[in-house]
Scaffold this motif. Sequence first.
Motif, PDB file in Angstrom:
ATOM      1  N   GLN A  67       0.832  -1.206   0.000  1.00 21.90           N
ATOM      2  CA  GLN A  67       0.000   0.000   0.000  1.00 21.90           C
ATOM      3  C   GLN A  67       0.865   1.254   0.000  1.00 21.90           C
ATOM      4  O   GLN A  67       0.576   2.226  -0.706  1.00 21.90           O
ATOM      5  CB  GLN A  67      -0.920  -0.001   1.218  1.00 21.90           C
ATOM      6  N   LYS A 139     -10.550   7.588   1.269  1.00 23.31           N
ATOM      7  CA  LYS A 139     -11.287   6.391   1.692  1.00 23.31           C
ATOM      8  C   LYS A 139     -10.424   5.134   1.628  1.00 23.31           C
ATOM      9  O   LYS A 139     -10.827   4.097   1.098  1.00 23.31           O
ATOM     10  CB  LYS A 139     -12.538   6.201   0.819  1.00 23.31           C
ATOM     11  N   ASP A 140      -9.208   5.231   2.159  1.00 20.69           N
ATOM     12  CA  ASP A 140      -8.303   4.080   2.249  1.00 20.69           C
ATOM     13  C   ASP A 140      -7.874   3.537   0.887  1.00 20.69           C
ATOM     14  O   ASP A 140      -7.497   2.373   0.766  1.00 20.69           O
ATOM     15  CB  ASP A 140      -8.932   2.947   3.070  1.00 20.69           C
ATOM     16  N   THR A 141      -7.941   4.362  -0.151  1.00 19.41           N
ATOM     17  CA  THR A 141      -7.530   3.925  -1.483  1.00 19.41           C
ATOM     18  C   THR A 141      -6.016   3.995  -1.630  1.00 19.41           C
ATOM     19  O   THR A 141      -5.402   4.996  -1.289  1.00 19.41           O
ATOM     20  CB  THR A 141      -8.177   4.817  -2.564  1.00 19.41           C
ATOM     21  N   CYS A 142      -5.427   2.924  -2.143  1.00 20.56           N
ATOM     22  CA  CYS A 142      -3.977   2.907  -2.358  1.00 20.56           C
ATOM     23  C   CYS A 142      -3.643   2.445  -3.771  1.00 20.56           C
ATOM     24  O   CYS A 142      -2.687   1.708  -3.990  1.00 20.56           O
ATOM     25  CB  CYS A 142      -3.292   2.013  -1.327  1.00 20.56           C
ATOM     26  N   ASP A 143      -4.438   2.850  -4.733  1.00 18.87           N
ATOM     27  CA  ASP A 143      -4.184   2.554  -6.140  1.00 18.87           C
ATOM     28  C   ASP A 143      -3.486   3.757  -6.760  1.00 18.87           C
ATOM     29  O   ASP A 143      -3.988   4.872  -6.689  1.00 18.87           O
ATOM     30  CB  ASP A 143      -5.504   2.270  -6.860  1.00 18.87           C
ATOM     31  N   ILE A 146      -5.535   6.076  -9.077  1.00 19.48           N
ATOM     32  CA  ILE A 146      -6.545   6.880  -8.390  1.00 19.48           C
ATOM     33  C   ILE A 146      -5.881   7.984  -7.572  1.00 19.48           C
ATOM     34  O   ILE A 146      -6.356   9.123  -7.536  1.00 19.48           O
ATOM     35  CB  ILE A 146      -7.419   5.986  -7.488  1.00 19.48           C
TER      36      ILE A 146
END
Length: 204
Positions: A67, A139-143, A146
Amino acid sequence: MRSLCPNLYAIGPLHTHHRARLGTSHATFSNSLWEEDKSCLAWLDAQPLKSVIFVSIGSLAVMTKDQLLEFWHGLVNSGKLFLWVRQHGSIAGDITESQIPVELLEGTRKRGCIVGWAPQEEVNSRFVGEVWKLGLDMKDTCDRVIVEKMIKELMEERKDEFMGRANQMSKLARKSVSEGGSSFCNLDRLMEDIRVMSLQASKS
């Protein structure tokens, strides 16, 4: 609320109070529970005005190595200057410099600053993103795609929108801590109530 709890004192933002009451341009104290790395202030001063994105993982969140690297790629790929607050212990497990791709190290050296904790007003991400609308909650995005897209949305597509809100919030904060402002008066009321209670306690 005041009918249930008559002694409520809305006195923030504290760092602005400090500057307003002492007439200083820079705060010399901190209300943070974490040790601050103020080296980032010199780095910020050296960057063009309104060109740096502030990124904070928070004091409780923990990321995996994958992440971390994915998020880091998004930051570097955005091409924007960034100040990243990444607290010690926020990564699950150890990660050595040899495990970090050279493009991330080089991109950070050119455009980034990473510190364990920075001087800041402690706020909840929900307030920043949904209530005050001064930033974006990922919102906890780890891409990486994005992350890069959201940074460009914040720093390019909607920059004027966010800057307008930030300026308005800054004006409201300064007004509230100025003499006669709501926060200024509440702090005076708090100090007076403490003084009165101390006198009453000494007489009992």
